[in-house]
Motif scaffolding. Structure first.
Motif, PDB file in Angstrom:
ATOM      1  N   VAL A 165       1.122  -1.188  -0.057  1.00  0.00           N
ATOM      2  CA  VAL A 165      -0.012  -0.229  -0.249  1.00  0.00           C
ATOM      3  C   VAL A 165       0.821   1.453   0.082  1.00  0.00           C
ATOM      4  O   VAL A 165       1.722   1.220   1.060  1.00  0.00           O
ATOM      5  N   ILE A 170      10.400   5.845  -3.348  1.00  0.00           N
ATOM      6  CA  ILE A 170      11.422   5.506  -2.197  1.00  0.00           C
ATOM      7  C   ILE A 170      11.423   4.422  -1.723  1.00  0.00           C
ATOM      8  O   ILE A 170      12.183   3.594  -0.352  1.00  0.00           O
ATOM      9  N   ALA A 209       3.026   1.382   3.654  1.00  0.00           N
ATOM     10  CA  ALA A 209       4.147   2.373   3.719  1.00  0.00           C
ATOM     11  C   ALA A 209       3.061   3.765   2.799  1.00  0.00           C
ATOM     12  O   ALA A 209       2.955   3.940   2.147  1.00  0.00           O
ATOM     13  N   GLY A 211       1.489   6.624   4.937  1.00  0.00           N
ATOM     14  CA  GLY A 211       1.923   8.046   6.077  1.00  0.00           C
ATOM     15  C   GLY A 211       0.423   8.206   6.813  1.00  0.00           C
ATOM     16  O   GLY A 211       0.349  10.095   6.503  1.00  0.00           O
ATOM     17  N   ARG A 212       0.468   7.377   6.814  1.00  0.00           N
ATOM     18  CA  ARG A 212      -1.397   7.753   7.642  1.00  0.00           C
ATOM     19  C   ARG A 212      -1.611   6.871   8.897  1.00  0.00           C
ATOM     20  O   ARG A 212      -1.531   5.312   8.922  1.00  0.00           O
ATOM     21  N   MET A 215      -4.026   3.824   9.639  1.00  0.00           N
ATOM     22  CA  MET A 215      -5.263   3.340   9.031  1.00  0.00           C
ATOM     23  C   MET A 215      -5.492   1.934   8.467  1.00  0.00           C
ATOM     24  O   MET A 215      -6.832   2.051   8.052  1.00  0.00           O
ATOM     25  N   ASN A 233       4.271   7.915  11.544  1.00  0.00           N
ATOM     26  CA  ASN A 233       3.629   8.945  12.131  1.00  0.00           C
ATOM     27  C   ASN A 233       3.615   9.583  13.367  1.00  0.00           C
ATOM     28  O   ASN A 233       3.149   8.477  14.410  1.00  0.00           O
TER      29      ASN A 233
HETATM   30  P1  NDP Z   1       5.013   9.260  -0.269  1.00  0.00           P
HETATM   31  O1  NDP Z   1       4.016  10.077   1.324  1.00  0.00           O
HETATM   32  O2  NDP Z   1       5.759   9.600  -0.272  1.00  0.00           O
HETATM   33  O3  NDP Z   1       3.607   8.074  -0.071  1.00  0.00           O
HETATM   34  C1  NDP Z   1       2.872   8.012   0.119  1.00  0.00           C
HETATM   35  C2  NDP Z   1       1.360   6.636  -0.285  1.00  0.00           C
HETATM   36  O4  NDP Z   1       0.595   6.215   0.299  1.00  0.00           O
HETATM   37  C3  NDP Z   1       0.494   7.129  -2.569  1.00  0.00           C
HETATM   38  O5  NDP Z   1       1.583   6.129  -2.962  1.00  0.00           O
HETATM   39  C4  NDP Z   1      -0.012   7.575  -2.258  1.00  0.00           C
HETATM   40  O6  NDP Z   1      -1.038   7.188  -2.855  1.00  0.00           O
HETATM   41  C5  NDP Z   1      -0.453   6.584  -0.586  1.00  0.00           C
HETATM   42  N1  NDP Z   1      -1.718   6.871   0.170  1.00  0.00           N
HETATM   43  C6  NDP Z   1      -1.837   8.209   0.756  1.00  0.00           C
HETATM   44  N2  NDP Z   1      -3.234   8.454   1.261  1.00  0.00           N
HETATM   45  C7  NDP Z   1      -3.866   6.606   1.410  1.00  0.00           C
HETATM   46  C8  NDP Z   1      -5.101   6.015   1.492  1.00  0.00           C
HETATM   47  N3  NDP Z   1      -5.913   6.739   1.912  1.00  0.00           N
HETATM   48  N4  NDP Z   1      -5.869   5.227   0.731  1.00  0.00           N
HETATM   49  C9  NDP Z   1      -4.200   4.494   0.367  1.00  0.00           C
HETATM   50  N5  NDP Z   1      -2.847   4.151  -0.401  1.00  0.00           N
HETATM   51  C10 NDP Z   1      -2.844   6.554  -0.172  1.00  0.00           C
HETATM   52  O7  NDP Z   1       5.549   8.356   2.205  1.00  0.00           O
HETATM   53  P2  NDP Z   1       6.735   7.960   1.625  1.00  0.00           P
HETATM   54  O8  NDP Z   1       6.290   6.431   0.668  1.00  0.00           O
HETATM   55  O9  NDP Z   1       7.647   8.386   1.651  1.00  0.00           O
HETATM   56  O10 NDP Z   1       6.279   7.306   3.050  1.00  0.00           O
HETATM   57  C11 NDP Z   1       4.980   6.055   3.488  1.00  0.00           C
HETATM   58  C12 NDP Z   1       5.277   5.953   5.420  1.00  0.00           C
HETATM   59  O11 NDP Z   1       6.900   5.507   5.075  1.00  0.00           O
HETATM   60  C13 NDP Z   1       5.707   7.509   5.643  1.00  0.00           C
HETATM   61  O12 NDP Z   1       5.044   7.574   7.383  1.00  0.00           O
HETATM   62  C14 NDP Z   1       7.032   7.727   5.557  1.00  0.00           C
HETATM   63  O13 NDP Z   1       7.328   8.278   7.210  1.00  0.00           O
HETATM   64  C15 NDP Z   1       7.234   6.546   6.565  1.00  0.00           C
HETATM   65  N6  NDP Z   1       9.299   6.254   5.591  1.00  0.00           N
HETATM   66  C16 NDP Z   1       9.128   5.023   6.617  1.00  0.00           C
HETATM   67  C17 NDP Z   1      11.523   5.614   6.665  1.00  0.00           C
HETATM   68  C18 NDP Z   1      11.452   4.314   7.498  1.00  0.00           C
HETATM   69  O14 NDP Z   1      12.595   4.023   7.498  1.00  0.00           O
HETATM   70  N7  NDP Z   1      10.996   3.524   8.286  1.00  0.00           N
HETATM   71  C19 NDP Z   1      11.544   5.243   5.194  1.00  0.00           C
HETATM   72  C20 NDP Z   1      10.856   6.430   4.558  1.00  0.00           C
HETATM   73  C21 NDP Z   1       9.244   6.291   4.734  1.00  0.00           C
HETATM   74  P3  NDP Z   1      -1.575   8.559  -4.753  1.00  0.00           P
HETATM   75  O15 NDP Z   1       0.130   7.962  -5.295  1.00  0.00           O
HETATM   76  O16 NDP Z   1      -1.847   7.639  -5.043  1.00  0.00           O
HETATM   77  O17 NDP Z   1      -0.707   9.415  -3.450  1.00  0.00           O
END
Ligand code: NDP
Length: 299
Positions: A165, A170, A209, A211-212, A215, A233
């Motif tokens: 998801v 990245i 992955a 960022g909500r 959820m 988060n």
């Molecule tokens: P992005 O914001 O770049 O991407 C988020 C993705 O989630 C998008 O593809 C988006 O879809 C999708 N999304 C958003 N809302 C929904 C929803 N309601 N239902 C389904 N899909 C949804 O985030 P990142 O990939 O950079 O990071 C994701 C999470 O991972 C964050 O919490 C970040 O902090 C964390 N993270 C953790 C790391 C670690 O070391 N543990 C490293 C990197 C990130 P759409 O493309 O359609 O907008």
């Protein structure tokens, strides 16, 4: 069912030990010390914390750490000149430019200026293409850490249904490529996916992955599935006023009652990311010198 908790802190410690052992061998047998250069532009407090902790862990495993802190108003030309110097410095095997960059700098341009062989974040367009076509590449650290944990837990992933998801460059997309490379049947879900709950319930491996905060509820998890929660988060603490706490994208309390295995937040994927950065630096050093790569530390 109560899920097995996949302990990312402990696993990351194991990876760092492996990296440290390989670094020692490179020094003893070849007189080589892998070096990681980290470039930070500006004073974003979260980025400063990451960079400090990367530098500390780099030194702890016996590698050389080169930190370059540049002011927020650094010009693109100056940043590119630094990258050029690092590309040509034989003591530097890995280069990481801490993101996000200030708005006046073009991240794609800067990342694509890094020598792909030194691109330990795996974000250079050449590495993206190599990964996408199943060739040897530098693999982004977070999805690499997730893959290592999944392989450790399952052995072979072949034939499993994996749902990722999130479709970011990245995490989501490279994660899906890696799972495909391990012969999973992969679905990538995102914000436009219809009936996400139903899609998630089809997963033997569910990677969140998004960022909500929290959820993905437990009733989206197939009984016995493995859940990898990448989300980080920060939300208000429910009991301590004025304080915050970290949660993932998965509702851990309900998901752990259904899943077969699950990573917690914090202490799951997070610690693996830096461990994989160190692993990628050793891999880059070995490749640059035509030496055998450390086993189990690459995709
Ligand atoms: P992005 O914001 O770049 O991407 C988020 C993705 O989630 C998008 O593809 C988006 O879809 C999708 N999304 C958003 N809302 C929904 C929803 N309601 N239902 C389904 N899909 C949804 O985030 P990142 O990939 O950079 O990071 C994701 C999470 O991972 C964050 O919490 C970040 O902090 C964390 N993270 C953790 C790391 C670690 O070391 N543990 C490293 C990197 C990130 P759409 O493309 O359609 O907008």
């Amino acid at each position: 069912m109560r899920a097995k908790i996949i302990d990312g802190k402990e696993f990351a410690e194991r990876v760092r030990m492996q990296v440290g052992a390989h670094v020692a061998r490179l020094k003893d047998d070849h007189g080589l010390t892998p070096g990681l250069a980290v470039v930070l532009v500006g004073e974003d407090p979260a980025s400063e914390v990451y960079v400090r902790s990367k530098g500390k862990m780099t030194v702890e495993v016996g590698m050389e750490s080169f930190e370059h802190k540049l002011p927020a108003d650094t010009s693109e030309a100056d940043l590119l000149a630094l990258i050029d110097r690092l590309n040509n410095d034989p003591a530097v095997h890995g280069i990481l430019v801490q993101l996000p960059l200030p708005d006046h700098l073009d991240s794609d341009l800067v990342i694509n200026a890094i020598n792909p062989a030194k691109d330990v974040d795996g974000f250079h367009i050449s590495n993206v293409g190599l990964l996408g076509t199943g060739q040897k590449s530098m693999v982004p650290c977070t999805p690499l850490g997730c893959l290592m944990m999944l392989r450790d837990h399952h052995g072979s992933l072949s034939g499993m249904n994996a749902v990722v998801v999130g479709r970011s460059n990245i995490v989501g997309k490279p994660m899906a490529q890696l799972l495909l490379g391990d012969s999973c049947t992969v679905t990538i879900a995102h914000s436009r996916t219809k009936d996400l709950g139903e899609v998630c319930r089809g997963a033997d491996i569910l990677v969140a992955a998004v960022g909500r905060p929290e959820m993905i509820p437990g009733d989206w998890v197939r009984p016995g599935a493995t859940v990898i929660d990448v989300g980080i988060n920060r939300i208000p603490h429910p009991e301590k006023e004025g304080k915050t706490r970290l949660v993932g994208d998965v509702d851990f309390a309900s998901a752990k009652e259904v899943a077969g295995a699950i990573t917690p937040v914090p202490g799951g994927v997070g610690p693996m990311t830096i461990a994989c950065l160190l692993a990628n630096t050793v891999t880059a050093c070995c490749r640059a010198n035509g030496l055998e790569e450390p086993e189990g530390l690459t995709a």
